[in-house]
Design an enzyme around this catalytic site. Structure first.
Site, PDB file in Angstrom:
ATOM      1  N   CYS A   1      -7.204  15.863  -2.616  1.00  0.00           N
ATOM      2  CA  CYS A   1      -7.324  14.952  -1.255  1.00  0.00           C
ATOM      3  C   CYS A   1      -6.581  15.876  -0.341  1.00  0.00           C
ATOM      4  O   CYS A   1      -6.671  15.989   1.144  1.00  0.00           O
ATOM      5  CB  CYS A   1      -6.813  13.475  -1.671  1.00  0.00           C
ATOM      6  SG  CYS A   1      -8.052  13.321  -2.823  1.00  0.00           S
TER       7      CYS A   1
ATOM      8  N   ASN B   1     -15.408   9.487  -0.239  1.00  0.00           N
ATOM      9  CA  ASN B   1     -14.600   9.762  -0.200  1.00  0.00           C
ATOM     10  C   ASN B   1     -14.885  11.531  -0.380  1.00  0.00           C
ATOM     11  O   ASN B   1     -15.548  11.785  -2.243  1.00  0.00           O
ATOM     12  CB  ASN B   1     -13.624   9.260  -1.153  1.00  0.00           C
ATOM     13  CG  ASN B   1     -12.562  10.235  -1.332  1.00  0.00           C
ATOM     14  OD1 ASN B   1     -12.578  11.547  -1.248  1.00  0.00           O
ATOM     15  ND2 ASN B   1     -10.862   9.833  -2.207  1.00  0.00           N
TER      16      ASN B   1
ATOM     17  N   HIS C   1      -6.609  11.814   5.896  1.00  0.00           N
ATOM     18  CA  HIS C   1      -8.248  11.794   4.390  1.00  0.00           C
ATOM     19  C   HIS C   1      -8.579  10.681   4.184  1.00  0.00           C
ATOM     20  O   HIS C   1      -8.860   9.281   4.194  1.00  0.00           O
ATOM     21  CB  HIS C   1      -7.449  12.133   3.416  1.00  0.00           C
ATOM     22  CG  HIS C   1      -7.698  12.061   1.321  1.00  0.00           C
ATOM     23  ND1 HIS C   1      -9.424  12.518   2.002  1.00  0.00           N
ATOM     24  CD2 HIS C   1      -7.763  11.872   0.956  1.00  0.00           C
ATOM     25  CE1 HIS C   1      -9.715  12.311   0.435  1.00  0.00           C
ATOM     26  NE2 HIS C   1      -8.224  11.575   0.115  1.00  0.00           N
TER      27      HIS C   1
END
Length: 333
Positions: A115, A290, A260
């Site tokens: 991430c 995501n 993020h």
């Protein structure tokens, strides 16, 4: 020492849209449950035979290069961030080079920081430009998650979160004093490595293939969601504040925060903690889920495309994820 600036941005997402309703019978879940816990309404899933991690990155890269007025062979270094490479080896960076038809034999570097991968890659690229080693660096984040999710009720807590996509930026030396990437800040805390993990395939067993067969469930991601959330809401504000303090700014000076896209609840918590209004925080997790290393460049590209980032704006990028790793970058656009 010179500064680098983002000369072009681009993104690509697969054409297949997967709404929460499609997951309800697979995962024994509901649209309401998914939205309450993640904020996600839909995501993109790749199409086998059409999309690959490398060619999605290449599509995003072409848009970024076009925006910068450059050709693929103008790139002097590729930095490719992904946790879902096309092959175990070689890395996807060289495959991207091939997809772009590059003939200049430039180096390709792969980054595995999940991430936080894009900001880690951006920081690496920034150093090369700052020192004068390279003038044009392509930084790409691209992910295909959907092929590695447990699409049964057992995997519900993770499978609803992730989507596929790609984003890219081109770094060049800044042509305006005081503009460009002001600083980057990178951290990790390995004691929590197993809190968000895909354990297989591992190289630590003599019979690697046999071990994978016997432990096939570990091919799917595991996440201790409560612990990830607990750490994320601490580390995000910390690393954002560090970027601001380093450069003499306050949270009120931020024109656009692009975190993020992990979970809308995390973003909203960080937004509240930093005292930022809705128009200063960009979220697209509702439509894409995501996409780990792709999420920040994808969001950045959309924000620029929608006119939400203008020349002279103070833009902050921030990430937290598996590792644990976290990072931020402050940019004078």
């Amino acid at each position: 020492m010179r500064q680098s600036e983002i000369a072009g941005v681009g993104h690509y997402v697969p054409s297949r849209v997967v709404k929460n309703a499609e997951l309800e019978p697979l995962l024994n879940t509901s649209d309401i449950w998914i939205q309450e816990r993640t904020g996600i309404q839909e995501r993109r899933w790749f199409e086998e035979g059409t999309d690959t991690t490398a060619n999605m990155g290449a599509r995003a890269a072409r848009r970024a290069l076009d925006a910068a007025g450059l050709q693929p062979d103008d790139v002097q270094l590729i930095v490719f961030a992904t946790l879902s490479p096309d092959y175990f080896f070689p890395g996807s960076g060289v495959l991207l080079q091939r997809e772009l038809g590059m003939t200049n034999n430039c180096p390709a570097l792969d980054v595995r920081n999940q991430c936080s991968g894009f900001i880690y890659g951006l920081s690496v690229a920034d150093q090369f430009v700052r020192t004068g080693m390279y003038d044009t660096v392509l930084v790409v984040g691209s992910e295909i998650h959907s092929s590695g999710l447990d699409k049964t009720p057992n995997g519900r807590g993770v499978a609803v979160i992730f989507g596929d996509g790609a984003g890219a930026v081109v770094l060049r030396p800044s042509t305006r004093e005081g503009h460009g990437i002001l600083s980057t800040h990178l951290y990790s805390q390995g004691e929590f490595a197993e809190e968000l993990i895909v354990k297989e395939p591992t190289s630590n067993k003599e019979d690697r293939v046999g071990h994978v067969v016997a432990n096939a469930a570990d091919l799917y991601p595991y996440m201790n969601g409560q612990n990830v959330f607990k750490h994320a809401v601490v580390r995000f504000p910390q690393v954002i504040k560090e970027a601001l303090d380093t450069n003499g700014y306050q949270p009120t000076d931020i024109d656009m925060l692009i975190p993020h896209q992990a979970n809308l609840r995390i973003t909203q918590y960080v937004q509240q903690k930093m005292g930022l209004p809705d128009e200063k925080v960009f979220s697209n997790i509702q439509r894409y889920g995501n996409t780990t290393a792709a999420s920040i460049p994808l969001a950045l590209s959309e924000a620029v495309e929608q006119g939400k980032i203008k020349r002279g704006d103070l833009v902050c990028l921030a990430a937290f994820g598996s590792g644990f790793t976290w990072a931020s970058a402050l940019i004078k656009w």
